[in-house]
Design an enzyme around this catalytic site. Structure first.
Site, PDB file in Angstrom:
ATOM      1  N   CYS A 170       0.814  -1.230   0.000  1.00  0.00           N
ATOM      2  CA  CYS A 170       0.000   0.000   0.000  1.00  0.00           C
ATOM      3  C   CYS A 170       0.841   1.271   0.000  1.00  0.00           C
ATOM      4  CB  CYS A 170      -0.953   0.003   1.190  1.00  0.00           C
ATOM      5  SG  CYS A 170      -2.116  -1.368   1.135  1.00  0.00           S
ATOM      6  N   HIS A 186      -3.421   7.374   1.905  1.00  0.00           N
ATOM      7  CA  HIS A 186      -3.776   6.036   1.447  1.00  0.00           C
ATOM      8  C   HIS A 186      -5.136   5.694   2.045  1.00  0.00           C
ATOM      9  CE1 HIS A 186      -3.976   1.864   0.698  1.00  0.00           C
ATOM     10  NE2 HIS A 186      -3.723   1.503   1.943  1.00  0.00           N
ATOM     11  N   ASN A 239     -10.077  -0.140  -0.506  1.00  0.00           N
ATOM     12  CA  ASN A 239      -8.618  -0.051  -0.425  1.00  0.00           C
ATOM     13  C   ASN A 239      -8.021  -0.636  -1.703  1.00  0.00           C
ATOM     14  OD1 ASN A 239      -5.885  -0.368   0.081  1.00  0.00           O
ATOM     15  ND2 ASN A 239      -6.155  -1.037   2.199  1.00  0.00           N
TER      16      ASN A 239
HETATM   17  O1  UT7 Z   1      -3.822  -0.793   3.625  1.00  0.00           O
HETATM   18  C1  UT7 Z   1      -2.935  -1.508   4.413  1.00  0.00           C
HETATM   19  C2  UT7 Z   1      -3.179  -1.296   5.817  1.00  0.00           C
HETATM   20  N1  UT7 Z   1      -4.427  -1.896   6.190  1.00  0.00           N
HETATM   21  C3  UT7 Z   1      -5.117  -1.368   7.140  1.00  0.00           C
HETATM   22  O2  UT7 Z   1      -4.735  -0.343   7.635  1.00  0.00           O
HETATM   23  C4  UT7 Z   1      -6.334  -2.096   7.648  1.00  0.00           C
HETATM   24  C5  UT7 Z   1      -6.398  -1.928   9.111  1.00  0.00           C
HETATM   25  N2  UT7 Z   1      -7.482  -2.644   9.767  1.00  0.00           N
HETATM   26  C6  UT7 Z   1      -8.776  -2.320   9.657  1.00  0.00           C
HETATM   27  O3  UT7 Z   1      -9.169  -1.515   8.850  1.00  0.00           O
HETATM   28  C7  UT7 Z   1      -9.731  -2.934  10.654  1.00  0.00           C
HETATM   29  O4  UT7 Z   1      -8.993  -3.619  11.648  1.00  0.00           O
HETATM   30  C8  UT7 Z   1     -10.757  -3.912  10.029  1.00  0.00           C
HETATM   31  C9  UT7 Z   1     -11.781  -3.125   9.235  1.00  0.00           C
HETATM   32  C10 UT7 Z   1     -10.079  -4.934   9.145  1.00  0.00           C
HETATM   33  C11 UT7 Z   1     -11.510  -4.650  11.139  1.00  0.00           C
HETATM   34  O5  UT7 Z   1     -12.115  -3.698  12.015  1.00  0.00           O
HETATM   35  P1  UT7 Z   1     -11.928  -3.803  13.600  1.00  0.00           P
HETATM   36  O6  UT7 Z   1     -12.702  -2.703  14.178  1.00  0.00           O
HETATM   37  O7  UT7 Z   1     -10.457  -3.842  13.875  1.00  0.00           O
HETATM   38  O8  UT7 Z   1     -12.630  -5.163  13.925  1.00  0.00           O
HETATM   39  P2  UT7 Z   1     -12.053  -6.463  14.631  1.00  0.00           P
HETATM   40  O9  UT7 Z   1     -11.160  -7.210  13.699  1.00  0.00           O
HETATM   41  O10 UT7 Z   1     -11.522  -6.117  15.983  1.00  0.00           O
HETATM   42  O11 UT7 Z   1     -13.385  -7.306  14.821  1.00  0.00           O
HETATM   43  C12 UT7 Z   1     -14.459  -6.835  15.675  1.00  0.00           C
HETATM   44  C13 UT7 Z   1     -15.628  -7.788  15.551  1.00  0.00           C
HETATM   45  C14 UT7 Z   1     -15.248  -9.249  15.753  1.00  0.00           C
HETATM   46  O12 UT7 Z   1     -16.324  -9.901  16.420  1.00  0.00           O
HETATM   47  P3  UT7 Z   1     -16.248 -10.180  18.002  1.00  0.00           P
HETATM   48  O13 UT7 Z   1     -15.027 -11.007  18.221  1.00  0.00           O
HETATM   49  O14 UT7 Z   1     -16.162  -8.811  18.639  1.00  0.00           O
HETATM   50  O15 UT7 Z   1     -17.524 -10.902  18.275  1.00  0.00           O
HETATM   51  C15 UT7 Z   1     -15.157  -9.777  14.336  1.00  0.00           C
HETATM   52  O16 UT7 Z   1     -15.405 -11.177  14.273  1.00  0.00           O
HETATM   53  O17 UT7 Z   1     -16.207  -7.702  14.238  1.00  0.00           O
HETATM   54  C16 UT7 Z   1     -16.273  -9.019  13.662  1.00  0.00           C
HETATM   55  N3  UT7 Z   1     -16.086  -8.872  12.209  1.00  0.00           N
HETATM   56  C17 UT7 Z   1     -17.109  -8.649  11.373  1.00  0.00           C
HETATM   57  N4  UT7 Z   1     -18.429  -8.522  11.552  1.00  0.00           N
HETATM   58  C18 UT7 Z   1     -19.194  -8.291  10.484  1.00  0.00           C
HETATM   59  C19 UT7 Z   1     -14.925  -8.896  11.522  1.00  0.00           C
HETATM   60  N5  UT7 Z   1     -15.173  -8.706  10.216  1.00  0.00           N
HETATM   61  C20 UT7 Z   1     -16.525  -8.546  10.099  1.00  0.00           C
HETATM   62  C21 UT7 Z   1     -17.375  -8.295   9.003  1.00  0.00           C
HETATM   63  N6  UT7 Z   1     -18.695  -8.178   9.239  1.00  0.00           N
HETATM   64  N7  UT7 Z   1     -16.909  -8.165   7.733  1.00  0.00           N
END
Ligand code: UT7
Length: 317
Positions: A113, A244, A274
């Site tokens: 990225c 980005h 992204n």
């Molecule tokens: O470009 C390169 C760099 N990349 C980035 O900078 C990406 C950085 N990361 C992110 O943008 C975020 O971490 C994500 C969007 C990928 C995930 O968001 P988050 O707020 O960090 O969520 P999380 O991974 O902590 O998950 C929270 C909850 C979990 O459920 P529980 O354990 O709280 O019950 C996940 O299982 O959300 C759940 N979850 C979803 N729910 C519905 C994870 N993905 C999904 C989904 N739909 N697609």
């Protein structure tokens, strides 16, 4: 002293749009979750017979027209991509052939990225040293080809697209400074575990999203300070942030660091998702074409991605 400046911009997005509603039919997710956690509403997906070099070609043609140059004027092509058409030749060489020019050097850069920031930095150094006068710098990716559409943890993020700039030698800056970094210790947090030399059963993106998110916010916070200090500038000297486009919450954190209203941040993540190396030049081209970014504006571009890699470029447009 020779400087480099952006003479023209271009971009291209594939026709097919994948909405959050479409993703609701594919994995256990909701439009509401995706919008709240990422800011993404839709992303573009390349057709099966459309490759990274095709996206790069369309973006390049638009940048060449915007810079009012001929393809023959280009004396170096750099393509930032993580999703090359082939193992080799480079996507830059395939692009060169599509553009009908065959005399200039052409090579790819792989910094995921952060690729466009790395590519722009490289092009700037070629110009400053007198090795090139007119460089086509492209960020192009077909992230859909390395996305596992059964993995809801990250399949909702990625999109396909390309952006390009023509960077030309100039007596005035132009590019004010660039800052690139890497730390390979975190490779496993964001990677595709399989490649050419090392085979693995998984050949799609693997990401520990939350850990990457936290590291991205912290690192981008630091690179804002590094860039301002290098130029003796205040936060208020920055007219536009072209980040980005990974996640709207990361963009908001960087804007907060800069004490900048979100209306000075170029946001495309809602429409493009992204697009990895393509996201900055796509956003830049949008804001130039719709008249937000004008000549003389101070524009800060920054990125964070797999590697980890990160970096910034400050330009006077
Ligand atoms: O470009 C390169 C760099 N990349 C980035 O900078 C990406 C950085 N990361 C992110 O943008 C975020 O971490 C994500 C969007 C990928 C995930 O968001 P988050 O707020 O960090 O969520 P999380 O991974 O902590 O998950 C929270 C909850 C979990 O459920 P529980 O354990 O709280 O019950 C996940 O299982 O959300 C759940 N979850 C979803 N729910 C519905 C994870 N993905 C999904 C989904 N739909 N697609």
């Amino acid at each position: 002293m020779t400087f480099s400046r952006i003479a023209g911009t271009g971009s291209y997005l594939p026709e097919k749009i994948l909405t959050n509603k479409d993703l609701e039919q594919m994995v256990d997710t909701t439009d509401e979750w995706i919008v709240t956690r990422t800011g993404i509403k839709q992303r573009h997906i390349a057709a099966t017979d459309e490759f990274t070099s095709d996206l790069a070609y369309h973006a390049s043609i638009n940048a060449i027209a915007s810079a009012k140059i001929n393809p023959e004027d280009i004396d170096l092509i750099i393509v930032a991509t993580t999703t090359p058409d082939l193992t080799f030749p480079s996507t830059a060489c395939l692009l060169q052939e599509k553009l009908g020019i065959n005399k200039c050097p052409a090579f790819d850069i792989q910094a995921v990225c952060s690729g466009f920031v790395y590519a722009l930095t490289t092009a700037d150094n070629f110009i400053k040293t007198g090795s090139a006068k007119c460089v086509l710098v492209v960020g192009a990716d077909t992230m859909s080809r390395i996305t596992d559409y059964t993995d809801r943890s990250n399949c909702i993020l990625w999109g396909d697209g390309a952006g390009a700039v023509i960077l030309q030698a100039s007596i005035e800056p132009g590019m004010l400074s660039s800052h690139i970094h890497a730390d390979g210790r975190h490779a496993k947090l964001l990677c595709v575990p399989s490649g050419v030399s090392k085979k693995d059963s998984k050949s799609t993106i693997s990401m520990e999203g939350n850990a990457v998110f936290k590291m991205a916010v912290k690192t981008l916070d630091a690179i804002v300070d590094e860039t301002l200090n290098a130029n003796g500038m205040q936060k208020s000297d920055i007219n536009w942030l072209v980040p980005h486009q990974a996640n709207i919450r990361i963009l908001q954190a960087t804007a907060k660091k800069l004490h900048m209203d979100m209306d000075r941040v170029v946001v495309t993540v809602d429409k493009h998702g992204n697009t990895s190396a393509a996201s900055i030049p796509l956003a830049l081209d949008c804001a130039v074409r719709d008249g937000r970014i004008n000549r003389g504006d101070n524009v800060l571009m920054e990125a964070f991605g797999g590697g980890f890699t990160w970096g910034s470029v400050l330009i006077r447009y």
